[in-house]
Each structure stands twice: as structure tokens, then as C-alpha cells.
Design an enzyme around this catalytic site. Structure first.
Site, PDB file in Angstrom:
ATOM      1  CD  GLU A 126      21.600 -89.121  41.452  1.00  6.89           C
ATOM      2  OE1 GLU A 126      21.566 -88.148  42.234  1.00  6.89           O
ATOM      3  OE2 GLU A 126      20.576 -89.674  40.995  1.00  6.89           O
ATOM      4  CG  ASP A 127      25.666 -93.026  40.936  1.00 12.15           C
ATOM      5  OD1 ASP A 127      24.429 -92.915  40.972  1.00 12.15           O
ATOM      6  OD2 ASP A 127      26.332 -92.876  39.906  1.00 12.15           O
ATOM      7  CG  ASP A 154      30.901 -76.485   4.043  1.00  6.68           C
ATOM      8  OD1 ASP A 154      30.277 -77.412   3.505  1.00  6.68           O
ATOM      9  OD2 ASP A 154      30.476 -75.863   5.035  1.00  6.68           O
TER      10      ASP A 154
END
Ligand code: MN
Length: 745
Positions: free
Chosen positions: A80-81, A263
Site C-alpha cells: 500500500e505505502d 457485575d
């Protein structure tokens, strides 16, 4: 030593700790490769970019995924980069790593804009369908976790966007994969940016409560530990860290105060085996008062995502309720890491009896498939193909459409709006013009080109499209827009089908009434409407013809029955007889009824009637005419109505050869015309002559002619031509009789 290298070495350490035989050569090579490719890229935090992939790889390694996954995590942003390619990575690190990186890249490229719930669900499904390999999802989840942990460096706008996306896409996916720990962290991190005030409120109140009651909780823990030790149960007991988002939701969505949430205080008891779980439960219920309706056995009935534990809420002497969760180590791993627990806890799961809820079916399959396979085999075969019958694609503005697998741009266009489909002139997928029959793939961005002057859908589209929605809309269009064309194509289809069924157009249009009846049978008012419907596909030609044929058969049967009855009446009153060609008499014999004595060529078992006009008797040369619905009518060959010169050309096929057979005890009606000089006593003399011949007279009428002549019509019942001839001879001898001839109409 530089910071990056130190970070890498801690990664290597974790990998080796998980698997001392891991190939750290390759890992190192991947680190060098990623570092070289990301080069001087920086993160918003000011750190070298490579610190992000290493951090993601650490998270992946902590999930104990295989080395390929850790390497893929190191390389996850390369395609991608940087200028790195799939081929490059495949060459250096193998296809598996390259495919994992590719998968993560695809998920990274997906654009998620916030949508309505239905859209979000489609996005989540698309996300998983696109990943194909569950490891891709796990790496992507780790990527998102690290980005969320370092979100403080982003702009406020980006923070909100990423947080919303995480809350709506990533956390639910983590939940489905049973990865509670990751899900909680993602939710808490998102909440921090989505509602900073609410987050702080809960955080602060919780902190205050915890401080106030930490002594109470550790006292409970000690009590439980001591009791279980005394009973010889090996266990680990600890106070459970509370997940802020779930409390936030209960407080804001369910409008509860912190004190109403049971709880808040929780202890967890982890033991070695399932029977110990129930023993611990017994002890705890013995030590404290259980709160009614708060016990849940998720061991016997696990949650759909595979979660197993015993939950109970009890009240101690202080009057403060607290929850206790009891589970084995195996269950604990599954609860925390879900699908990823497979790698973390390789012994697999025993007694897995998971939920069957449809929505989580695929998780169940994932978890079930863990049981029998060895870990490596499991990893290889683990494909996320749970949405194989659906395909998820984007509109140009980021909406997700769920279509049936194999759907084409036509389906897409009609899923937007019928007007879009009807005016479609072309389609672009991921920016490229494609043909209308191109199957769409997950994550495709589909754009439909339309024009006001578009000709509208083509009939082929109905075969190309995969969705009923598109098919119905196309059909609607043809119904409305193309009536003339529909009528032409519908008529052609109808006629072809008629021919195929051995029928002709004239057979169904023989009379307006008949046509009307037939059309009613297919629920249409006019032929044109039927054609139009066949044309646009609202009714199939085969079905229409089939029903009409059925109706014709039924009508034919009715008419024959009717004709039979009618003929009986007629013969009694007017001297005509109708005989069933083969039917035997079943009731008491009547003089006027008998076997027809006729064989019709090429047709068996057909109804026969003797025409009234020429009243043939055995021995006469005869010919048959197939009437519509009244059987075969028999004429003498010399009858004017049977004259070949006078036959209608379109009825040529209806004339058939017939012949007499021996018809014992058969009688025939016939008529004679006697012309005579009118005188007193003529009728009596004729009657006498007939009587002498033992002829059976059924009717006699006489009418005067001009110039003193008379014509006597005699209706007789005879056996055959021979008898008739002798009657004729006898009558000819009656004084005053000029001639005797067979009557013809
Ligand atoms: Mn990343």
C-alpha cells in the site's frame, strides 16, 4: 543500539518464546525488507514508520499466530505505502505471505463511511468475505488496534472517523471471532474519542468504587482461594478488570446507575477441568447467597461465538453483590482470543458443543474444524467462505450492496432503483468499462452509466441477471413499456407453442364463445392481453397453451355427452338417430337404437350420426364428415351436402372415408318421397303397401302440390338397402304413384 532494532528484537523474542524452532532468519529478512522499503517514512507521532509494522507484528505474535502471519504483519503496509509488489514479496517470502499481505491491503483500501445499521452489517460481511483467510482478519485487527492505541497523534476529525469505524466494524468482527480481549480494548479506545465526557465519567466512578471496595474484593478472593485449596482444587482466582464500554452502555443505554449494575465487581476462578468448574460453583454457592436468576451455564450451552464459562452472582455478608466466573484454562483462552486461541492453545477444544444460531454458524464451523485437524492443516484450510452465496460491492458513494453471488452490473443497477436499471447504457467496475454480464467481486466499486434516451432493458437481461429483484423489475418494464412489441413476440411464442401441441389457431377461435371460455381459463379477457403477458414474461406460452388444450378436451367431452342426449331427443321427434360407434346398449333395448354399423377410417371409438338430409342405410355408398364436437356425420355419397364440388376448401380435411360393417339387429332411419296424383284413398293405399312389406313406418306426412299432385314423405326404419329397395318397388305399384325416391334434405 537504536530504538527500532530494540523493538524488533523484542518481537523476535516473543516469536522464539512461542516456538523455539521458528525461522527467525526469514523474520529478520522481512524486517530488513520492510525497513528498507518504508525508508524515511514517518508516523504522525514523529517515529519512523517501521515502528508501526513491528508493533502490529508483536500483537500478531502475542496471539501466537504462525510465523507467516508475523512476517505478513511486518510487511502489511509495503504494497500500500511503498514500491513493493505482490510478486516481489511472493518471490522473497513465498505465496502464503504475499497472499496475506495482499488480503490486508485490500481491507485497508476499503472505504468505510458510517451508514445505517443494515449498511454496517453488509460492510462487516464484506470485510470478512473479502479476507478469505481468517489470518488476514486477525492481522488487520491487530493493525487497527495499534492505530487506535496511537490515535492521539491524529487530528480530532480523523480520531472520530477511525473510532466510529472501529466501533461499528472492527469491534463487532472481533466479537464474532470470539476475541473478547481485543474487542474490549477496541471499544474502550473508540469510546474515549466518541464520547470523551461519558468515558471519563465511567472511568472516574469506577475508579472511586474500586478504591472504596478493593479491600472487599481481595477479602472475597482470599476466602474463595482458601476454601478451594482446602477442598484440593487447583485454581487461580483474580479480580476481573472491568471493561468500561460495557458499563457505559448499561448506564446510558439501559439508564442504570453504577450501583444497579451487578457485575461491577467480579472475580474469576480458573481451574484445570470441567468437573472442577462445577465443584467450585458448589463451594461458592455454599459460601455465599446466590442471587436468583443470575446463574448461567455457558459450559453446557456455550455462547454462539464459542464462549464457555459458569456465571453466578452472589451476595456476601457485607450485602454487596459480586459476580464470579468459573472456567477452565482452555475456556479462558477461547474467551480471550476466540478463533486465535487455536494457535495459542494448540491442544484444541474438548467437548465443544457450540451454539447453532445462524448468524454465528461460520464461527461455529471455524471452531469445530479446530478439533480434528492438526494446527498447520487447520491454518491451511481455514478459509472464510461463509458468505459464499453473497457478494458485497460498493456504490460510487460508498454504500454497500449485498447481491447474490455471480451478480452482474444489471443486478446492481436494479438494486439501486428500477429507473437506473431501465436507463442503463453501460457499467464501470473499479473505473473500467465492463460488459453487462461481468460477475461482480467482493469490494468492487460499481458505477452505472445511464442515459435518458436509453432503449430500456433487453430481454436477454432476464437470463443474465442473478437476482429476482432485477428479473421482476425488467419484467415490469416490458409489461408497461413495450406492449406492442410484447404482443408481437408473445403471439409468435404462443403460435409456436400451439403448433407444438398439435393445435391450430382456428381450433381455439372457432367461435367467440369458445375463445372467451379458453381465455377465461388462463385469466385473460382478450387474446392481445394474453400475447402481451407472454411477451413480457408474465405467463409462459407453454402454460397458456397447456391450459387451453386441457379446456378444449374438457369441452369436447361435455359437448359429446350433450350431443348424445340431444340426438336422442332429436331422433325420437324428428327421425334422426345417433349411435355411439362402439358403445353397447346397456339399458333395455329400444327399437330406435342400435349399433351404427359404420367404420370410420383412421378414427376409432368415435361418435357417428346419420345425417338427416340423406338418411343413409346399409348398402348405400357413404362418406363421413367430422363435425365440431358432434362426432362423424354420415352422408350418402350422392347427397348434395356431400358433393365434392360443394365442399368448403378449409374443411377438406374433415371429410373421411367410412364404410358399412355387418350390423345385425341394426335398424336405420330413412325417408322416402313418394309423388303421386292426388286422389282419395292414396294415403291408405300407401300404408297398405308398406304394411304388406312389413315396413316399419315411424312418420308419414302428405302435402298437396299444385295441379292435383301430392307428395307423401315416409319416415321408415329399415335394416338395409335391400329392404328399402323392395319397399320402393312395392310403393311404385300403388295406383297413381308417379315416382319414389330417397329423400335428400
Ligand atoms: Mn498499518
Amino acid at each position: 543500539m537504536d530504538h527500532v532494532l530494540t523493538q524488533y528484537q523484542s518481537l523476535e523474542h516473543i516469536v522464539l518464546e512461542n516456538n523455539s524452532e521458528a525461522n527467525v532468519e526469514r523474520l529478520r529478512q522481512a524486517f530488513d525488507y520492510a525497513r528498507a522499503h518504508h525508508g524515511s517514512q514517518m508516523r504522525k507521532s514523529g517515529e519512523p514508520y517501521i515502528t508501526h509494522p513491528i508493533a502490529v507484528a508483536v500483537l500478531v505474535a502475542e496471539l501466537d499466530l504462525d510465523t507467516d502471519s508475523v512476517i505478513a504483519a511486518l510487511l502489511h503496509d509495503c504494497i500500500e505505502d511503498t514500491d513493493s509488489t505482490h510478486e516481489d514479496i511472493a518471490h522473497l517470502f513465498g505465496d502464503t505471505v504475499a497472499n496475506l499481505v495482499d488480503g490486508v491491503t485490500k481491507l485497508t483500501r476499503m472505504q468505510y463511511t458510517s451508514k445505517e445499521d443494515e449498511q454496517m452489517e453488509n460492510l462487516r460481511k464484506m470485510f470478512m468475505a473479502m479476507a478469505k483467510d481468517v489470518r488476514v482478519i486477525l492481522i488487520k485487527l491487530c493493525d487497527r488496534l495499534h492505530n487506535m492505541r496511537t490515535l492521539q497523534f491524529q487530528t480530532p476529525r480523523k480520531q472520530k472517523e477511525k473510532s466510529l469505524e472501529t466501533m461499528e466494524i472492527y469491534a463487532p468482527i472481533a466479537h464474532r471471532l470470539g476475541m473478547q480481549k481485543l474487542k474490549w480494548e477496541l471499544e474502550d479506545l473508540s469510546l474515549r474519542y466518541l464520547d470523551p465526557v461519558g468515558y471519563q465519567e465511567v472511568e472516574q466512578e469506577l475508579e472511586a468504587l474500586t478504591q472504596q471496595n478493593s479491600e472487599f474484593l481481595s477479602r472475597m478472593r482470599d476466602q474463595i482461594e482458601q476454601r478451594l485449596k482446602k477442598e484440593g482444587i487447583q485454581c487461580t482466582v483474580y479480580g476481573r478488570l472491568k471493561h468500561i464500554y460495557s458499563i457505559y452502555r448499561k448506564m446510558y443505554a439501559q439508564s442504570k446507575t453504577l450501583r444497579e449494575i451487578f457485575d461491577i465487581y467480579a472475580l474469576r476462578v480458573i481451574v484445570e477441568d470441567i468437573s472442577s468448574c462445577y465443584n467450585v460453583l458448589g463451594s461458592i454457592h455454599d459460601m455465599f447467597n446466590p442471587v436468583l436468576g443470575r446463574f448461567k451455564d455457558y459450559i453446557g450451552t456455550p455462547k454462539p461465538n464459542g464462549y464457555q464459562s459458569l456465571h453466578t452472582t452472589v451476595v456476601g455478608r457485607e450485602g454487596i453483590p459480586f459476580e464470579v466466573q468459573i472456567r477452565t484454562w482452555k475456556m479462558h483462552q477461547t474467551a480471550e482470543y476466540g478463533v486465535a486461541a487455536h494457535w495459542k492453545y494448540k491442544q484444541g477444544m474438548a467437548n465443544s458443543n457450540l451454539g447453532t444460531e445462524q448468524e454465528f454458524e461460520w464461527v461455529r464451523k471455524l471452531l469445530e474444524s479446530q478439533q480434528d485437524t492438526d494446527p498447520d492443516e487447520f491454518v491451511r484450510t481455514l478459509k472464510v467462505d461463509m458468505f459464499a452465496d453473497e457478494v458485497f460491492v460498493f456504490t460510487p458513494n460508498g454504500d454497500v450492496k449485498s447481491l447474490p453471488a455471480g451478480a452482474t452490473p444489471i443486478d446492481f443497477a436494479y438494486s439501486i432503483h428500477s429507473a437506473v436499471g431501465n436507463s442503463m447504457t453501460g457499467a464501470r467496475v473499479n473505473g473500467r468499462i465492463v460488459t453487462f454480464d461481468t460477475p461482480l467481486k467482493n469490494g468492487d466499486i460499481v458505477e452505472i452509466l445511464t442515459s435518458k434516451s436509453a432503449r430500456g432493458p433487453s430481454r436477454d437481461w432476464m437470463h443474465i441477471c442473478k437476482s429476482n429483484e432485477a428479473r421482476n423489475k425488467i419484467r415490469q418494464w416490458f409489461k408497461k413499456e413495450r406492449r406492442e412489441e410484447n404482443i408481437v413476440t408473445g403471439r409468435a411464442a404462443f403460435e409456436a407453442e400451439l403448433k407444438h401441441a398439435g393445435l391450430t389457431m382456428s381450433a381455439i377461435t372457432a367461435s367467440p364463445e369458445l375463445l372467451d371460455t379458453l381465455l377465461k381459463r388462463v385469466r385473460f379477457g382478450a387474446l392481445e392481453e394474453l400475447y402481451a403477458a407472454i411477451g413480457y414474461g408474465g405467463m409462459s406460452a407453454a402454460k397458456a397453451v397447456g391450459r387451453m388444450k386441457e379446456e378444449l378436451t374438457r369441452l369436447g367431452r361435455l359437448e359429446r355427452q350433450h350431443a348424445d342426449r340431444q340426438a336422442m331427443h332429436a331422433s325420437l321427434s324428428a327421425g334422426e338417430t345417433v349411435f355411439p360407434a362402439t358403445a353397447k346398449q346397456t339399458s333395455a333395448p329400444r327399437p330406435r337404437r342400435s349399433e351404427s354399423g359404420i367404420i370410420v377410417e383412421g378414427l376409432d371409438n368415435c361418435m357417428v350420426k346419420f345425417s338427416k338430409c340423406c338418411t343413409p342405410v346399409p348398402g348405400d355408398p357413404v362418406v363421413g364428415f367430422i363435425t365440431r364436437g358432434y362426432g362423424v356425420s354420415i352422408h350418402r355419397k350422392d347427397c348434395p351436402n356431400a358433393d365434392p364440388a360443394r365442399r368448403k376448401p378449409e374443411e377438406a380435411g374433415r371429410w373421411v372415408e367410412v364404410s358399412w360393417v355387418d350390423g345385425e339387429q341394426t335398424s336405420y332411419h330413412t325417408s322416402l318421397e313418394v309423388s303421386a296424383k292426388d286422389r282419395d284413398g292414396l294415403a291408405l293405399d300407401v300404408a297398405m303397401a308398406l304394411s304388406a312389406q312389413k315396413a316399419k313406418l315411424s312418420n308419414m306426412s302428405a302435402r298437396a302440390q299444385p295441379d292435383g299432385y301430392a307428395v307423401v314423405i315416409l319416415d321408415l326404419v329399415v335394416k338395409d338397402q335391400k329392404e328399402l329397395t323392395s319397399i320402393i318397388n312395392k310403393l311404385s305399384q300403388v295406383p297413381g304413384v308417379l315416382g319414389v325416391r330417397r329423400a335428400t334434405g
